[in-house]
Design a protein around this motif. Structure first.
Motif, PDB file in Angstrom:
ATOM      1  N   TRP A 257       0.808  -1.224   0.000  1.00  0.00           N
ATOM      2  CA  TRP A 257       0.000   0.000   0.000  1.00  0.00           C
ATOM      3  C   TRP A 257       0.838   1.270   0.000  1.00  0.00           C
ATOM      4  CZ3 TRP A 257       0.678   3.293   4.082  1.00  0.00           C
ATOM      5  CH2 TRP A 257       1.224   2.760   5.265  1.00  0.00           C
ATOM      6  N   THR A 258       2.139   1.160   0.306  1.00  0.00           N
ATOM      7  CA  THR A 258       2.979   2.367   0.306  1.00  0.00           C
ATOM      8  C   THR A 258       3.507   2.721  -1.083  1.00  0.00           C
ATOM      9  OG1 THR A 258       4.978   1.077   0.844  1.00  0.00           O
ATOM     10  CG2 THR A 258       3.706   1.979   2.693  1.00  0.00           C
ATOM     11  N   ILE A 259       3.353   1.825  -2.075  1.00  0.00           N
ATOM     12  CA  ILE A 259       3.888   2.090  -3.417  1.00  0.00           C
ATOM     13  C   ILE A 259       3.283   3.358  -4.028  1.00  0.00           C
ATOM     14  CG2 ILE A 259       4.011   1.209  -5.781  1.00  0.00           C
ATOM     15  CD1 ILE A 259       6.062  -0.062  -3.977  1.00  0.00           C
ATOM     16  N   PRO A 260       1.971   3.608  -3.886  1.00  0.00           N
ATOM     17  CA  PRO A 260       1.445   4.870  -4.448  1.00  0.00           C
ATOM     18  C   PRO A 260       2.069   6.117  -3.819  1.00  0.00           C
ATOM     19  CG  PRO A 260      -0.341   3.325  -4.053  1.00  0.00           C
ATOM     20  CD  PRO A 260       0.880   2.729  -3.419  1.00  0.00           C
ATOM     21  N   SER A 261       2.672   5.991  -2.642  1.00  0.00           N
ATOM     22  CA  SER A 261       3.291   7.143  -1.988  1.00  0.00           C
ATOM     23  C   SER A 261       4.800   7.159  -2.185  1.00  0.00           C
ATOM     24  CB  SER A 261       2.963   7.129  -0.491  1.00  0.00           C
ATOM     25  OG  SER A 261       1.575   7.253  -0.280  1.00  0.00           O
ATOM     26  N   ASN A 262       5.298   6.277  -3.050  1.00  0.00           N
ATOM     27  CA  ASN A 262       6.747   6.233  -3.293  1.00  0.00           C
ATOM     28  C   ASN A 262       7.244   7.530  -3.915  1.00  0.00           C
ATOM     29  OD1 ASN A 262       8.893   5.829  -5.613  1.00  0.00           O
ATOM     30  ND2 ASN A 262       9.402   4.412  -3.954  1.00  0.00           N
ATOM     31  N   LYS A 263       8.381   8.006  -3.407  1.00  0.00           N
ATOM     32  CA  LYS A 263       9.012   9.198  -3.968  1.00  0.00           C
ATOM     33  C   LYS A 263      10.471   8.971  -4.330  1.00  0.00           C
ATOM     34  CE  LYS A 263       5.851  12.420  -4.037  1.00  0.00           C
ATOM     35  NZ  LYS A 263       5.537  13.184  -5.263  1.00  0.00           N
ATOM     36  N   GLY A 342      -1.237  11.830 -14.481  1.00  0.00           N
ATOM     37  CA  GLY A 342       0.105  12.356 -14.199  1.00  0.00           C
ATOM     38  C   GLY A 342       0.532  12.251 -12.748  1.00  0.00           C
ATOM     39  N   GLU A 343      -0.211  11.516 -11.906  1.00  0.00           N
ATOM     40  CA  GLU A 343       0.075  11.433 -10.467  1.00  0.00           C
ATOM     41  C   GLU A 343       1.501  10.958 -10.183  1.00  0.00           C
ATOM     42  OE1 GLU A 343      -0.788  11.780  -6.418  1.00  0.00           O
ATOM     43  OE2 GLU A 343      -2.304  12.135  -7.982  1.00  0.00           O
ATOM     44  N   TRP A 344       2.010  10.047 -11.016  1.00  0.00           N
ATOM     45  CA  TRP A 344       3.316   9.443 -10.701  1.00  0.00           C
ATOM     46  C   TRP A 344       4.341   9.685 -11.818  1.00  0.00           C
ATOM     47  CZ3 TRP A 344      -1.359   6.714  -9.930  1.00  0.00           C
ATOM     48  CH2 TRP A 344      -1.708   6.524  -8.578  1.00  0.00           C
ATOM     49  N   ASP A 345       4.138  10.742 -12.595  1.00  0.00           N
ATOM     50  CA  ASP A 345       4.993  10.938 -13.763  1.00  0.00           C
ATOM     51  C   ASP A 345       6.325  11.616 -13.458  1.00  0.00           C
ATOM     52  OD1 ASP A 345       2.959   9.777 -15.103  1.00  0.00           O
ATOM     53  OD2 ASP A 345       2.380  11.537 -16.311  1.00  0.00           O
ATOM     54  N   ASP A 346       6.482  12.206 -12.286  1.00  0.00           N
ATOM     55  CA  ASP A 346       7.759  12.838 -11.946  1.00  0.00           C
ATOM     56  C   ASP A 346       8.828  11.774 -11.744  1.00  0.00           C
ATOM     57  OD1 ASP A 346       6.569  15.302 -12.012  1.00  0.00           O
ATOM     58  OD2 ASP A 346       6.193  15.369  -9.840  1.00  0.00           O
ATOM     59  N   PRO A 347      10.082  12.037 -12.135  1.00  0.00           N
ATOM     60  CA  PRO A 347      11.158  11.067 -11.876  1.00  0.00           C
ATOM     61  C   PRO A 347      11.295  10.800 -10.376  1.00  0.00           C
ATOM     62  CG  PRO A 347      11.876  12.786 -13.395  1.00  0.00           C
ATOM     63  CD  PRO A 347      10.560  13.232 -12.841  1.00  0.00           C
ATOM     64  N   ARG A 348      11.659   9.575 -10.049  1.00  0.00           N
ATOM     65  CA  ARG A 348      11.889   9.225  -8.646  1.00  0.00           C
ATOM     66  C   ARG A 348      13.336   9.566  -8.273  1.00  0.00           C
ATOM     67  NH1 ARG A 348       6.814   9.001  -7.043  1.00  0.00           N
ATOM     68  NH2 ARG A 348       6.747  10.303  -8.925  1.00  0.00           N
TER      69      ARG A 348
END
Length: 990
Positions: A257-263, A342-348
């Motif tokens: 469940w923490t994957i959507p909050s990965n940065k 685009g929620e997760w489109d920024d580079p990690r």
């Protein structure tokens, strides 16, 4: 003997007492409780002790919720033994029982009642809700008070302390205001342990660890190019190694469940990594032929197996060094997923971190700093929190509604699913995340792991780490109060107090608390609930916590709050117009916002030293307790919070000593559990055996280590009790008509009596030292061994003849004088442990409306009783006697004799011992009718004991007639005035 011989039974001085052999404790103990209440024992002790040096055991408050369990009984009985023993050793020993009344368990119960009635807590005015919580706590305080009193626990039960009393709530607020004013209070946002079920932050002390099954996943983060340079028109920078293009870094996590909050993803600087290529795949596998993966070499094989890739299905292409890794940029698995908006489109972010190891997983760690402390601290120290903190998870553990793919999905269920035996609290968030990752090709493998996981000790539901705005006490920030004797920060003061102010029983307690405080983070003070003391502060409207004027620090406002709390309790904070009332006319009402979080209940109980030890007349003279005594779990609970709180407000620990007890297990050594059906409830033990058997179990237990209780154990305790009771009954019977006129001065007593006094003097030191060191097991074993072996089996056995058959002789009066001394010492020494029985024994001898053994002190022991030379002599006498009794036991077993008085053995000893035995009535000591001491060589067949050198015994029958009064077999029987008696009995008959 002729038939005309008189019956001399009525001429004997046989014991006379109404003291029953059967105790009947369950029925009789309540009468003694009523009597103590009637004569006011506790208050009379306070009056008696006026002017004495105080001794204060500060009671760690149990929670006012539910009946007592075995841990409660152990704890309160230990405390009672501490207080009673110190009182009887000459101190003014005070005990003020108390209760923790605020907090989630009670609030949870009231919410349950609402839910069962179809009501919503939020629809009820908060003051009304708080009043229901107060009423609930009051009911349980009354129930538990009666249950504690039934165990014989003595204290100021009419005036206990309650954290919900108005004065207590005022002081808790006042103590909080000290943190507000001294600069240690701040509002921060970081991951804290959060209960989605209870919708509040939790302290470490509110968490327990249980095994839990968790889904584990291996997830691919695709390499997107060189992080130092933008990708131009889809082509990597010339310095970028093309074989890494579209390769994936694989991470492993037990919290899908923490994957959507990965940065971010982090790696280890000194870990060996390799680039691997999949060359073949089995059916039902998420890996694809040709894809490239970066893994820690040490973990590559295990990771491939999790994806069902055996040896030969993949190959290692080359090393991937940390310098090369440092240039990579990664894409989130959900990057550019259809419908993601685009929620997760920024580079990690991708960088090295010290906490990454190659012990398990893949050698890479996925970072969701909103849900993990190590990741949070990493990006806090980098000054990058603003870029990496998310607010995806709401207070009930659900994803925010507008989160693509997962909006509204819940990490935990509101109630456990009884059909799911392995993971009853599991929500639908993990399943949804794994399904989406598989759909977009981001899932490499998955599995299940069973591991120790934090759960709320109240709801028993798993907890999560969740980033929320909370209020903290900074433990490494200088406290601006000037109380710097033990240090300038809370942590410094606590660690110094642990080593310089506090003594620890057992000593390992020091290490445990020291290591906890040495490593702990700042103290989370706030909770998002309703039943408790609010954080009585105001914040500047619209300002950030970093604003120097964010917190209102105004002494006049503080004073108005405290005045209201003293009169109305903490409910005043929630009443209409409270904000205007407290801000008054000297603060702009619109400029500040009222805080409605409540204080962690551990702050409540941590503050008790202030409103109990400091504020009460029967508290402590310097506001510091002599001892805190609780279970070892309180190193992270009450000992801990009290230390932090006091160090923040008065500069040092609120206690001078800490005593900890371990846990009570069942008879097999297993933890008690209702589901296992192995719980033992104190009330059941009291009803079956009586409270004194429960108390004796506590006294005989090595409480410093995990210990057991069960039916067989309690039966063994009851057997010891009966043996001790018989010893006391013998003393009562022999002292039935003893008066001061019968007393013999110790200097005029026979050696045997003076030896008993010497042993009493030695035991007195042992008892006092044991009680002072809280070694109740040592005290009881010393007294019990003395009473049963040295008294019942030796001294009483020998002196029965003189007590029953002598006339008014010095020997008999001396024996009774010693019995009187023994009575006073044994009853008082045992009174702190066997509270009811020693009162029964005492009143049997000293009846009276005002009489009680618990109003007595331990008797002082004259120095003249010590006689080491006499003790050494009697050690030799007893050693020789043991060989004689051993020889006679053989004859009794072989049915040669029925009693030792039928014997007149010969004892072979060396000359020195022979001279020593001439100075004592050795035949009386051996309870024989005669004895011969010889220095000749012992016959080869003489009886000996391996551990007693140079002593041998040859059995012989006594000669003469049997005295019809004392039963000794002597030659002179029948030659005196009275028929059928010996000379001693003839003289006694007059």
């Amino acid at each position: 003997m002729c038939a005309e011989t008189p019956d001399y039974k009525d001429t004997l001085n046989l014991p006379r007492t109404d003291f029953p052999m059967r105790a009947g404790l369950p029925k009789r103990e309540p009468d003694w409780l009523a009597r103590w209440a009637q004569i006011g024992v506790y208050d009379r002790l306070r009056a008696k002790a006026a002017g004495r040096k105080p001794f204060t055991l500060h009671d760690g408050p149990p929670y006012a919720n539910g009946h007592l369990h075995i841990g409660h009984a152990l704890n309160k009985i230990l405390k009672d033994m501490v207080v009673r023993s110190h009182q009887m050793m000459g101190r003014d020993a005070r005990y003020i029982p108390g209760w923790d009344c605020h907090g989630l368990p009670i609030e949870w119960k009231i919410e349950e009642q609402y839910r069962n009635n179809g009501q919503n807590k939020d629809d009820v005015p908060v003051v009304d809700f708080r009043q229901e919580c107060r009423k609930f706590a009051e009911g349980w305080v009354d129930i538990q008070r009666d249950e504690f009193k039934r165990l014989g626990v003595q204290g100021n039960w009419d005036e206990p302390y309650l954290t919900m009393n108005f004065h207590a709530e005022k002081v808790i607020a006042e103590e909080f205001q000290k943190f507000l004013m001294n600069g240690t209070l701040y509002q921060g946002s970081k991951p804290v342990m959060w209960s989605p079920v209870e919708k509040t932050a939790l302290a470490e002390a509110e968490v327990e660890y249980h095994d839990k099954e968790s889904a584990t996943i291996w997830v691919k983060f695709r390499v997107s190019g060189n992080r130092l340079f933008d990708v131009v028109e889809g082509e990597p920078h010339p310095t970028f190694n093309l074989d890494l293009q579209n390769a994936s870094v694989v991470i492993w996590t037990t919290t899908p469940w923490t994957i959507p909050s990965n940065k971010a993803v982090v790696y280890g600087q000194n870990i060996s990594y390799g680039l691997y290529e999949v060359v073949n795949v089995p059916e039902e596998c998420w890996a694809t032929v040709g894809e490239k993966l970066i893994l820690a070499d040490k973990l590559a094989e295990a990771t491939m197996k999790k994806a069902r890739l055996e040896e030969g299905m993949y190959r290692r292409l080359r090393d991937v060094g940390s310098d090369e890794l440092s240039n990579l940029a990664l894409r989130h698995p959900l990057d550019q997923a259809e419908g993601s908006n685009g929620e997760w489109d920024d580079p990690r972010d991708f960088r090295a971190a010290d906490f990454v190891t190659d012990d398990e997983g893949t050698g890479f760690v996925h970072c969701a700093p909103s849900h993990g402390m190590e990741e949070f601290e990493l990006y806090r120290d980098l000054g990058m929190l603003q870029q990496v903190i998310t607010y995806n998870v709401m207070e009930d553990g659900s994803f925010r509604e507008d989160l693509p793919f997962f909006g509204g999905k819940k990490i935990m269920r509101d109630k456990p699913n009884k059909k799911n035996k392995t993971n009853p609290w599991e929500g639908d968030a993990n399943t949804a995340v794994m399904a989406k990752l598989a759909e977009v090709g981001g899932l490499f493998a998955r599995g299940v792991i069973k591991h120790s996981y934090p759960h709320s000790w109240r709801s028993k539901a798993p907890v999560i780490y969740r980033n929320t705005p909370q209020w903290f006490a900074a433990i490494d920030r200088a406290v601006g109060d000037g109380n710097d004797t033990y240090g300038t920060t809370i942590r410094e003061r606590a660690l110094t107090s642990i080593d310089e102010l506090v003594t620890w029983t057992p000593k390992t307690g020091r290490n445990r608390l020291y290591s906890m405080i040495e490593a702990r983070p700042d103290w989370v003070l706030s909770r998002q609930r309703a039943w408790g003391v609010p954080l009585t502060c105001f914040v500047k409207t619209g300002a950030l916590p970093t604003d120097p004027d964010f917190l209102l620090r105004n002494e006049s406002v503080n004073a108005r709050i405290l005045e209201a709390f003293e009169a109305e309790g903490a409910d005043a904070w929630y009443k209409d117009g409270a904000k205007a009332r407290f801000l008054g006319n000297d603060v702009d009402h619109d400029a500040y916002t009222q805080v409605f979080d409540i204080l962690d209940v551990w702050f409540d109980s941590g503050s008790t030293h202030a409103f109990v030890l400091r504020d009460r007349a029967d508290g402590s003279e310097d506001g510091t307790a002599d001892v805190y005594l609780e279970g070892t779990d309180q190193h992270r609970g009450w000992f801990h919070s009290s230390m932090l709180q006091a160090c923040g407000t008065m500069g040092h620990a609120p206690y001078r000593a800490v005593v900890t007890h371990a846990f009570t297990l069942d008879a097999k050594g297993e933890k008690m559990s209702k589901s296992l059906g192995n719980t033992i409830v104190p009330d059941q033990v009291v009803k079956q055996y009586g409270a004194d058997i429960m108390r004796l179990w506590v006294a005989t237990t090595d409480y410093k280590h995990d210990h057991r209780i069960g039916d067989e154990i309690l039966k063994g305790v009851a057997d010891s009790y009966r043996r001790l009771r018989n010893t006391l009954r013998f003393m009562l019977g022999s002292l039935s008509d003893f008066t001061e006129a019968d007393r013999v001065d110790p200097a005029d007593m026979p050696e045997l009596e003076r030896w008993v006094l010497h042993r009493l003097a030695e035991l007195d030191v042992q008892v006092r030292e044991g009680y002072a060191k809280y070694d109740f097991q040592g005290v009881f074993q010393a007294v019990f061994t003395f009473a049963t072996l040295e008294l019942s089996a030796f001294y009483f056995d020998i002196r029965k003849d003189a007590l029953y058959c002598d006339g008014d002789t010095t020997r008999r009066r001396a024996a009774r004088s010693v019995l009187d001394i023994l009575f006073h010492r044994l009853t008082k020494w045992l009174a702190p442990m066997l509270t009811f029985t020693m009162e029964e024994v005492w009143l049997e001898r000293f009846p009276g409306d005002e009489s009680s053994v618990h109003l007595e002190d331990f008797a002082e022991t004259p120095a003249a009783w010590y006689d080491d030379a006499l003790a050494a002599k009697w050690a030799t006498v007893r050693k020789v006697r043991r060989v004689v009794t051993g020889a006679l036991e053989v004859e009794r077993t072989n049915k040669v004799i029925g009693a030792s008085l039928e014997a007149a053995p010969t004892v072979y000893v060396n000359a020195d011992v022979a001279e020593l035995l001439k100075t004592v009535a050795f035949d009386d000591l051996c309870i024989t009718s005669g004895i011969t001491v010889s220095t000749d060589a012992a016959p080869a067949d003489a009886f000996t004991l391996d551990d007693v050198a140079d002593v041998a015994v040859v059995f012989a029958r006594a000669t003469g007639e049997k005295c019809q009064r004392c039963w000794k077999i002597l030659p002179d029987v029948g030659t005196h005035k009275h028929a059928g008696v010996c000379g001693r009995c003839d003289a006694a008959l007059g």
